[in-house]
Design an enzyme around this catalytic site. Structure first.
Site, PDB file in Angstrom:
ATOM      1  N   ARG A 200       0.787   1.821  -7.303  1.00 28.18           N
ATOM      2  CA  ARG A 200       1.767   1.323  -6.790  1.00 28.18           C
ATOM      3  C   ARG A 200       2.571   2.168  -6.221  1.00 28.18           C
ATOM      4  O   ARG A 200       2.640   3.248  -6.683  1.00 28.18           O
ATOM      5  CB  ARG A 200       2.743   0.410  -7.851  1.00 28.18           C
ATOM      6  CG  ARG A 200       2.188  -0.917  -8.175  1.00 28.18           C
ATOM      7  CD  ARG A 200       2.403  -2.203  -7.043  1.00 28.18           C
ATOM      8  NE  ARG A 200       2.065  -3.186  -7.266  1.00 28.18           N
ATOM      9  CZ  ARG A 200       0.767  -3.985  -7.189  1.00 28.18           C
ATOM     10  NH1 ARG A 200      -0.186  -2.844  -6.517  1.00 28.18           N
ATOM     11  NH2 ARG A 200       0.559  -5.060  -7.421  1.00 28.18           N
TER      12      ARG A 200
ATOM     13  N   GLU B  38       7.130   0.110   0.772  1.00 26.33           N
ATOM     14  CA  GLU B  38       6.091  -0.451   1.674  1.00 26.33           C
ATOM     15  C   GLU B  38       6.431  -1.779   2.118  1.00 26.33           C
ATOM     16  O   GLU B  38       6.993  -2.531   1.382  1.00 26.33           O
ATOM     17  CB  GLU B  38       4.794  -0.372   1.091  1.00 26.33           C
ATOM     18  CG  GLU B  38       4.533  -1.382  -0.180  1.00 26.33           C
ATOM     19  CD  GLU B  38       2.990  -1.250  -0.716  1.00 26.33           C
ATOM     20  OE1 GLU B  38       2.647  -0.005  -0.816  1.00 26.33           O
ATOM     21  OE2 GLU B  38       2.323  -2.137  -0.689  1.00 26.33           O
TER      22      GLU B  38
ATOM     23  N   HIS C 164      -2.370  -0.391   2.101  1.00 23.19           N
ATOM     24  CA  HIS C 164      -2.456  -1.227   0.612  1.00 23.19           C
ATOM     25  C   HIS C 164      -3.777  -2.552   0.736  1.00 23.19           C
ATOM     26  O   HIS C 164      -3.369  -3.499   0.656  1.00 23.19           O
ATOM     27  CB  HIS C 164      -1.281  -2.160   0.473  1.00 23.19           C
ATOM     28  CG  HIS C 164      -1.156  -2.545  -1.003  1.00 23.19           C
ATOM     29  ND1 HIS C 164       0.071  -2.689  -1.679  1.00 23.19           N
ATOM     30  CD2 HIS C 164      -2.008  -3.002  -2.068  1.00 23.19           C
ATOM     31  CE1 HIS C 164      -0.051  -2.881  -2.817  1.00 23.19           C
ATOM     32  NE2 HIS C 164      -1.512  -3.368  -3.220  1.00 23.19           N
TER      33      HIS C 164
HETATM   34  C1  8YV Z   1      -2.997  -7.234  -3.768  1.00 23.81           C
HETATM   35  C2  8YV Z   1      -3.020  -5.437  -5.489  1.00 23.81           C
HETATM   36  O1  8YV Z   1      -3.686  -7.621  -2.718  1.00 23.81           O
HETATM   37  O2  8YV Z   1      -3.883  -6.843  -7.000  1.00 23.81           O
HETATM   38  C3  8YV Z   1      -2.935  -6.000  -6.958  1.00 23.81           C
HETATM   39  O3  8YV Z   1      -2.153  -5.654  -7.802  1.00 23.81           O
HETATM   40  O4  8YV Z   1      -2.021  -4.454  -5.387  1.00 23.81           O
HETATM   41  C4  8YV Z   1      -3.498  -6.060  -4.440  1.00 23.81           C
HETATM   42  O5  8YV Z   1      -5.046  -6.244  -4.724  1.00 23.81           O
HETATM   43  C5  8YV Z   1      -1.613  -7.289  -3.524  1.00 23.81           C
HETATM   44  O6  8YV Z   1      -0.805  -6.997  -4.524  1.00 23.81           O
HETATM   45  C6  8YV Z   1      -0.958  -8.431  -2.614  1.00 23.81           C
HETATM   46  O7  8YV Z   1      -1.212  -9.558  -3.641  1.00 23.81           O
END
Ligand code: 8YV
Length: 329
Positions: A240, A269, A287
């Site tokens: 993150r 972001e 991402h």
């Molecule tokens: C998601 C992610 O696509 O699953 C997670 O925690 O970071 C990604 O796989 C993103 O968060 C959007 O929902």
């Protein structure tokens, strides 16, 4: 009996919307319009359930405006966009989307590690710019991946997937640090050794971050931590934004205090720290670690199945605050 109302905050697969429509009166966002927070709260009025992605913040203030809400289903394994305590206090179930993205995300973490170590995007930009005139012995010389020491900070399911790839695929020595040590069988299966955070920082050739974001992991990697890394090391963040102090990292990369970085997530972001954009020794991706269509479909289906399972039978698949289930009248 009229159907319960469910909001899907972002555009997702039409077949997932169709599945939800079999059970609920669905309001969706097929144009993927960017809703402000006030618009989101407005759209949530009268909704019993909401399908969110990592971008919609569900906190105390929003919950106070949505007294009829019973469930928020996140299409993401990470759920730092949820204030789970506030949800529990209001009797709102939170669910996330674990497991279905583990291997895809671990693949990407490894790809980003390799691209960073072998300077793939930097050398591609050089080639596309027409600068490649002749071979030279040290042109874009990078760091070896095979046989190197792979450090993993955060050894959950995705961290373990990266460890297996490194140990079995590339003969790497795998070390990790985590809030709690894994059991011996899991450590053995990953061929991973538990070390202190300090040891991890000092000895990793490639350090991959896969820990969840929380107040306690905010800037877990800042100037002081980067200073402990080898000058030849690479840092990879697929966890993150906010876990790394991006300004401190940009300064370290500029001064070559570490060799390189591969970043899929950023503080604030989709904005990216402007200094990172100017540096050659960083691979930047928007991402996308879980972004293959089969995996994104599985994530969307899991979020939808949580809504259906909970609202039709009281049985969600992956609840984060199951206390809400027992507390229900
Ligand atoms: C998601 C992610 O696509 O699953 C997670 O925690 O970071 C990604 O796989 C993103 O968060 C959007 O929902």
């Amino acid at each position: 009996m009229s159907k319960l109302k469910v909001l899907v905050a972002r555009a997702v697969f039409p077949e997932v919307i169709a599945k939800l429509e079999q059970h609920f009166d669905v309001t969706s966002n097929p144009a993927d319009e960017p809703w402000s927070r006030a618009q989101l709260i407005g759209k949530m009025q009268g909704m019993t359930g909401v399908f969110t992605t990592g971008a919609e913040r569900i906190d105390k203030e929003l919950l106070a405006e949505c007294p009829q809400l019973k469930i928020c289903a996140n299409m993401a394994v990470g759920y730092n966009n949820f204030d789970v305590d506030a949800m529990t206090a209001q009797g709102v179930l939170a669910t996330n989307a674990p497991d279905v993205l583990t291997e895809t995300t671990a693949d990407f973490g490894f790809a980003l590690l390799m691209a960073t170590a072998r300077r793939m995007t930097e050398s591609e930009h050089y080639l596309r710019a027409g600068k490649w005139q002749r071979w030279s012995y040290d042109m874009f010389a990078g760091s070896d991946v095979h046989g190197a020491t792979l450090g993993i900070l955060g050894m959950g399911r995705i961290g373990q997937g990266i460890a297996r790839r490194g140990a079995y695929g590339f003969g790497m020595k795998v070390i990790y640090h985590n809030r709690s040590r894994l059991d011996a069988a899991t450590e053995g299966a990953c061929k991973a050794a538990y070390v202190s955070k300090e040891e991890l920082l000092k000895t990793s050739d490639h350090l991959v971050l896969v820990l969840p974001y929380s107040a306690s992991s905010h800037h877990a990697i800042g100037a002081a931590e980067i200073a402990q890394m080898k000058p030849s090391a690479n840092l990879i963040n697929i966890a993150r934004g906010g876990i790394v102090d991006d300004a401190a990292l940009a300064a370290a990369l500029r001064d070559r205090r570490i060799a390189g970085a591969g970043l899929d997530v950023f503080e604030g972001e989709p904005k990216v720290h402007p200094d990172l954009l100017t540096l050659p020794n960083v691979v930047l991706t928007p991402h996308i670690a879980s972004a293959t269509l089969p995996t994104r479909l599985a994530m969307a289906n899991l979020a939808a199945d949580n809504l259906i399972g909970f609202l039709t039978q009281g049985k969600p698949l992956t609840p984060l605050n199951p206390a809400v289930l027992t507390a229900r009248p």
